[in-house]
Write an enzyme that holds these catalytic residues in place. Structure first.
Site, PDB file in Angstrom:
ATOM      1  N   GLU A   1       6.940 -16.488  -9.395  1.00 55.92           N
ATOM      2  CA  GLU A   1       6.314 -15.329  -9.097  1.00 55.92           C
ATOM      3  C   GLU A   1       5.878 -14.383 -10.495  1.00 55.92           C
ATOM      4  O   GLU A   1       4.839 -13.797 -10.300  1.00 55.92           O
ATOM      5  CB  GLU A   1       7.633 -14.380  -8.403  1.00 55.92           C
ATOM      6  CG  GLU A   1       7.824 -14.522  -6.826  1.00 55.92           C
ATOM      7  CD  GLU A   1       8.871 -13.940  -6.690  1.00 55.92           C
ATOM      8  OE1 GLU A   1       8.726 -13.250  -5.565  1.00 55.92           O
ATOM      9  OE2 GLU A   1      10.139 -13.760  -7.028  1.00 55.92           O
TER      10      GLU A   1
ATOM     11  N   GLU B   1      15.695 -20.450  -5.142  1.00 53.18           N
ATOM     12  CA  GLU B   1      15.421 -18.878  -5.771  1.00 53.18           C
ATOM     13  C   GLU B   1      15.182 -18.965  -7.084  1.00 53.18           C
ATOM     14  O   GLU B   1      14.182 -17.989  -7.627  1.00 53.18           O
ATOM     15  CB  GLU B   1      16.603 -17.913  -5.462  1.00 53.18           C
ATOM     16  CG  GLU B   1      16.727 -16.494  -5.837  1.00 53.18           C
ATOM     17  CD  GLU B   1      15.785 -15.652  -5.139  1.00 53.18           C
ATOM     18  OE1 GLU B   1      14.773 -16.081  -4.423  1.00 53.18           O
ATOM     19  OE2 GLU B   1      15.457 -14.587  -5.726  1.00 53.18           O
TER      20      GLU B   1
ATOM     21  N   ARG C   1       4.257  -1.394  -4.575  1.00 53.65           N
ATOM     22  CA  ARG C   1       3.753  -1.637  -3.503  1.00 53.65           C
ATOM     23  C   ARG C   1       2.401  -2.286  -3.407  1.00 53.65           C
ATOM     24  O   ARG C   1       2.179  -2.643  -2.367  1.00 53.65           O
ATOM     25  CB  ARG C   1       4.186  -0.550  -2.431  1.00 53.65           C
ATOM     26  CG  ARG C   1       5.521  -0.156  -2.293  1.00 53.65           C
ATOM     27  CD  ARG C   1       5.515   0.961  -1.392  1.00 53.65           C
ATOM     28  NE  ARG C   1       4.970   0.790  -0.255  1.00 53.65           N
ATOM     29  CZ  ARG C   1       5.797   0.831   0.946  1.00 53.65           C
ATOM     30  NH1 ARG C   1       7.129   0.951   0.846  1.00 53.65           N
ATOM     31  NH2 ARG C   1       5.393   0.576   2.121  1.00 53.65           N
TER      32      ARG C   1
ATOM     33  N   CYS D   1       0.875  -1.107   0.049  1.00 54.56           N
ATOM     34  CA  CYS D   1      -0.049   0.026   0.000  1.00 54.56           C
ATOM     35  C   CYS D   1       0.722   1.145   0.127  1.00 54.56           C
ATOM     36  O   CYS D   1       1.779   1.402   1.018  1.00 54.56           O
ATOM     37  CB  CYS D   1      -0.780   0.084   1.033  1.00 54.56           C
ATOM     38  SG  CYS D   1      -2.311  -0.960   0.934  1.00 54.56           S
TER      39      CYS D   1
ATOM     40  N   LYS E   1       5.253  -5.114  -3.663  1.00 49.29           N
ATOM     41  CA  LYS E   1       6.920  -5.272  -2.787  1.00 49.29           C
ATOM     42  C   LYS E   1       6.660  -4.602  -1.213  1.00 49.29           C
ATOM     43  O   LYS E   1       5.600  -3.912  -0.934  1.00 49.29           O
ATOM     44  CB  LYS E   1       7.746  -4.312  -3.626  1.00 49.29           C
ATOM     45  CG  LYS E   1       9.071  -4.333  -3.170  1.00 49.29           C
ATOM     46  CD  LYS E   1       9.740  -4.969  -4.199  1.00 49.29           C
ATOM     47  CE  LYS E   1      11.076  -4.903  -4.000  1.00 49.29           C
ATOM     48  NZ  LYS E   1      11.848  -6.185  -4.430  1.00 49.29           N
TER      49      LYS E   1
ATOM     50  N   ASN F   1      -2.672   1.964   5.631  1.00 47.70           N
ATOM     51  CA  ASN F   1      -1.770   0.730   5.325  1.00 47.70           C
ATOM     52  C   ASN F   1      -1.898  -0.144   6.472  1.00 47.70           C
ATOM     53  O   ASN F   1      -1.403   0.390   7.510  1.00 47.70           O
ATOM     54  CB  ASN F   1      -0.194   1.128   4.902  1.00 47.70           C
ATOM     55  CG  ASN F   1       0.524   0.199   4.336  1.00 47.70           C
ATOM     56  OD1 ASN F   1       0.174  -0.887   4.248  1.00 47.70           O
ATOM     57  ND2 ASN F   1       1.840   0.361   4.408  1.00 47.70           N
ATOM     58  N   GLY F   2      -2.208  -1.279   6.624  1.00 48.28           N
ATOM     59  CA  GLY F   2      -1.920  -2.396   7.694  1.00 48.28           C
ATOM     60  C   GLY F   2      -3.396  -3.214   7.799  1.00 48.28           C
ATOM     61  O   GLY F   2      -4.452  -2.803   6.734  1.00 48.28           O
TER      62      GLY F   2
ATOM     63  N   HIS G   1      13.650 -39.084  -4.290  1.00 44.93           N
ATOM     64  CA  HIS G   1      12.700 -39.443  -3.081  1.00 44.93           C
ATOM     65  C   HIS G   1      11.369 -38.969  -3.281  1.00 44.93           C
ATOM     66  O   HIS G   1      10.483 -38.402  -2.419  1.00 44.93           O
ATOM     67  CB  HIS G   1      13.262 -39.045  -1.635  1.00 44.93           C
ATOM     68  CG  HIS G   1      14.663 -39.426  -1.335  1.00 44.93           C
ATOM     69  ND1 HIS G   1      14.768 -40.859  -1.010  1.00 44.93           N
ATOM     70  CD2 HIS G   1      15.734 -38.890  -1.607  1.00 44.93           C
ATOM     71  CE1 HIS G   1      16.189 -41.041  -1.038  1.00 44.93           C
ATOM     72  NE2 HIS G   1      16.559 -39.964  -1.228  1.00 44.93           N
TER      73      HIS G   1
ATOM     74  N   LYS H   1      11.695 -17.350  -8.486  1.00 43.53           N
ATOM     75  CA  LYS H   1      11.379 -16.115  -9.526  1.00 43.53           C
ATOM     76  C   LYS H   1      10.459 -16.532 -10.720  1.00 43.53           C
ATOM     77  O   LYS H   1       9.702 -15.868 -10.938  1.00 43.53           O
ATOM     78  CB  LYS H   1      12.905 -15.994 -10.149  1.00 43.53           C
ATOM     79  CG  LYS H   1      13.829 -15.229  -9.587  1.00 43.53           C
ATOM     80  CD  LYS H   1      13.685 -13.845  -9.079  1.00 43.53           C
ATOM     81  CE  LYS H   1      12.942 -13.984  -7.792  1.00 43.53           C
ATOM     82  NZ  LYS H   1      13.156 -13.359  -6.609  1.00 43.53           N
TER      83      LYS H   1
ATOM     84  N   TRP I   1      -3.114  -2.745  -1.940  1.00 45.20           N
ATOM     85  CA  TRP I   1      -2.800  -4.146  -2.211  1.00 45.20           C
ATOM     86  C   TRP I   1      -4.028  -4.578  -1.051  1.00 45.20           C
ATOM     87  O   TRP I   1      -3.668  -4.419   0.344  1.00 45.20           O
ATOM     88  CB  TRP I   1      -1.520  -4.563  -1.612  1.00 45.20           C
ATOM     89  CG  TRP I   1      -1.346  -6.034  -1.890  1.00 45.20           C
ATOM     90  CD1 TRP I   1      -0.680  -6.749  -3.034  1.00 45.20           C
ATOM     91  CD2 TRP I   1      -1.377  -7.057  -0.713  1.00 45.20           C
ATOM     92  NE1 TRP I   1      -0.683  -8.079  -2.753  1.00 45.20           N
ATOM     93  CE2 TRP I   1      -1.082  -8.226  -1.243  1.00 45.20           C
ATOM     94  CE3 TRP I   1      -1.668  -7.231   0.500  1.00 45.20           C
ATOM     95  CZ2 TRP I   1      -1.043  -9.480  -0.735  1.00 45.20           C
ATOM     96  CZ3 TRP I   1      -1.845  -8.258   1.185  1.00 45.20           C
ATOM     97  CH2 TRP I   1      -1.189  -9.621   0.491  1.00 45.20           C
TER      98      TRP I   1
END
Ligand code: HGA
Length: 611
Positions: A491, A484, A27, A2, A606, A101-102, A507, A488, A74
């Site tokens: 995402e 990672e 964000r 946000c 973000k 925001n929150g 396995h 990527k 967001w």
């Protein structure tokens, strides 16, 4: 998450608020909105969708005034609709407008109480209760600053707030508890934002709010009160950013720009931190003496997402170079678990933004238990940086791409330096220490060579772009790199991807292998290379599609692979820093081929400031 921007001064607020939102859009990008205080009172514009949708609405119907607040969302409570977009209005006569925001945890109880008192709700958000509470406390009066302060004790949860009221022209009120806010101090103008990025074009002078603080901005003045301690004398910090730090500079996406910056950012993360004469590393801000660090018997890293993967590289390196036990914890689990830590445990948290809510929670829990806490963060002055006992900055500049790239390699660089430093405090010889320092010095030019292979990586991306699922495998230091690489890909391209330690494949995951499923091996030459080749053979025997990242000239691996992506020959301890780059570029190009919105991937944002 946000983006919040507030402005009061002598210039039209709307354009300043919108350009600030554009800088913060990474964000959160579910919806965007603003409220200004014009001659005709409060003007509200808000739309589901991106900031550009709001801009179109403003072109058709401009919002006037030199004071206002804005938000890019967001969503946590309620889907992305016009009605749920911020600002939210409080009081049945548009007495206040609020952006938030929150998360307000007791919003349902407050909503019932306020509804019973006659307040009408127009959205499904938790935020709207804040607007009505402030309107209730404002009553028929005009002291918005007091009304906000009287409202806050009713709230349980987290907030960064910006509030305006047509009864208080020229005033923006901000309040912080658990979500960041920073004040920008201009000439005859003040700004408020959830991230200094929105402020940077206007002024370099900023004051970060602390939890419990409430600020009143007018064009000529700003004042801060703490909810319990009364008036505060703020500390003024200076932003130290290159002017083009958040410009695209001709690159198609921020992610690509940031991938390409890595030769420089790795160098910046090393700058001034290598002491060749002693074969070691040094850090300015750890605030722990070598004697205190020698007493440490165990290190716990707490982090989330990509930072968690960087911490895992740190575990392998520190155990290898310093023989010190390390555990890597998900911050969101660590903060609520009753993990037994003895008094010689050092807790290290990692966060690019320095605002990650779960990581901050883990830090606070470790501090509460009395452990020394250190942080590795990128954003100078962020909450985690301020609250940790000491720490290390990444110095890689603002990272805007939602999928982290340059912050990862900067974190791994810092981890390598840290392992070197801790090693040299213990068993690592001068010669071995110097070898690590010299290996790090080779990395920037190796990264440049890997970046030059982008066309081959793009060609590989075409081969896997229509896959439904992909497996990433690596051993030892390359296991976190495989994780990672998988992160990527999922995402930004939405292809399902899993990372595994290579030998673990037998396995379970090998059941997924077929000619349609790319198996991406991270396998530069090293101590376990022969064993990895055996695993690659096993996949080949099952007609798997093999893409490998290996040392240039490695014919054994290349001949087994459908696609071989070479990296320069480097000492093992620095290979993760370079081996991850082909995976970043692979994910980038796959996402581009699939037409995905690379810098604003679905459902992500973000700087994750909610739990
Ligand atoms: N809870 C609010 C704000 C969400 C938020 O802070 N996201 O980062 C909402 O859902 O609108």
């Amino acid at each position: 998450m946000c983006g919040i921007v507030g402005y009061t001064g002598g210039n039209p607020a709307s354009s300043i608020l919108v350009s600030g939102l554009r800088r913060l859009e990474y964000r959160g990008y579910d919806s965007a909105g603003l409220a200004t205080l014009g001659e005709n009172g409060l003007e509200l514009r808000k739309r589901a969708g991106r900031v550009r949708v709001l801009e179109e609405a403003l072109e058709a119907n401009p919002a006037r005034g030199t004071c206002g607040i804005s938000h890019t969302r967001w969503a946590t409570h309620g889907p992305a609709t016009d009605a749920n977009a911020h600002p939210h209005l409080g009081g049945n006569a548009r007495a206040v407008a609020v952006v938030h925001n929150g998360v307000i945890e007791n919003y349902a109880a407050l909503r019932s109480e306020l509804t019973a008192q006659g307040y009408a709700f127009a959205s499904q958000t938790d935020t709207e209760v804040i607007a009505h509470l402030i309107a209730r406390e404002l009553g028929e009066g005009d002291d918005l600053y007091e009304a906000v302060q009287r409202s806050l004790p009713y709230l349980e949860g987290t907030y960064g707030l910006a509030v305006v009221s047509p009864r208080c022209p020229g005033q923006v009120i901000g309040a912080r508890f658990g979500s960041p806010l920073v004040v920008g101090l201009g000439e005859d103008e003040h700004l408020l934002a959830s991230d200094a990025l929105a402020i940077a074009p206007h002024t370099a002078n900023v004051a970060y709010l602390q939890d419990g603080e409430v600020v009143r901005l007018t064009p000529g003045k700003f004042e801060i009160r703490h909810q319990e301690h009364g008036p505060i004398t703020p500390r003024i910090d200076r932003l130290d950013w290159k002017p083009d730090a958040v410009e695209l500079g001709g690159h198609a996406h921020y992610m690509l720009k940031e991938i390409r910056e890595q030769p420089d950012t790795v160098m910046d993360a090393c700058r001034g931190r290598i002491r060749r004469a002693e074969g070691t590393a040094i850090f300015g801000g750890l605030n722990m003496s070598p004697r205190q660090l020698r007493r440490v018997r165990r290190v716990v890293f707490a982090a989330c997402g990509t930072s968690w993967h960087a911490a895992l590289v740190g575990e392998y390196l520190i155990e290898r170079l310093a023989h010190l036990p390390v555990e890597v914890e998900y911050a969101s689990e660590f903060r609520y678990r009753n993990a037994p830590l003895d008094d010689r445990t050092l807790v290290f948290v990692l966060s690019q933004s320095g605002e990650t809510a779960d990581t901050l929670g883990a830090l606070r829990e470790a501090k509460r238990q009395g452990h020394p806490t250190l942080a590795i963060v990128n954003t100078v002055g962020s909450t985690i940086a301020r609250e940790a006992d000491g720490g290390i900055y990444l110095h890689c500049g603002p990272e805007v791409g939602v999928a982290s790239t340059k912050a990862f390699t900067a974190q791994v660089t810092v981890m390598t330096l840290l392992a070197l430093y801790l090693g040299r405090l213990r068993h690592l010889s001068f010669t071995d220490g110097l070898a690590v320092a010299d290996a790090l010095a080779e990395v920037p030019s190796a990264l440049t060579s890997v970046l030059a292979t982008e066309p081959a990586i793009e060609a590989a991306a075409h081969r896997i772009a229509s896959a439904r699922s992909a497996l990433f495998m690596g051993r030892d230091l390359h296991f976190p790199v495989a994780l990672e690489g998988a992160l990527k890909l999922k995402e930004i391209s939405y292809i399902h991807a899993e990372g595994y330690p290579t030998a673990e494949m037998k396995h379970g995951p090998i059941a997924l292998v077929d000619s349609e499923t790319p198996c991406i091996f991270v396998a530069p030459r090293g101590s376990l290379h022969g064993k990895t080749l055996g695993n690659v053979e096993e996949v080949k025997a099952r007609h798997g599609m093999i893409i490998s990242v290996g040392t240039e000239g490695d014919e054994s691996l290349a001949s087994l692979s459908d696609v071989f992506l070479p990296i320069p020959d480097l000492p093992e301890v620095v290979q993760p820093l370079v081996a991850v780059v082909p995976l970043q570029l692979l994910a980038y190009h796959v996402a581009r081929i699939r037409g995905c919105d690379i810098d604003k991937p679905r459902n992500l944002a973000k700087s994750v400031t909610v739990e």
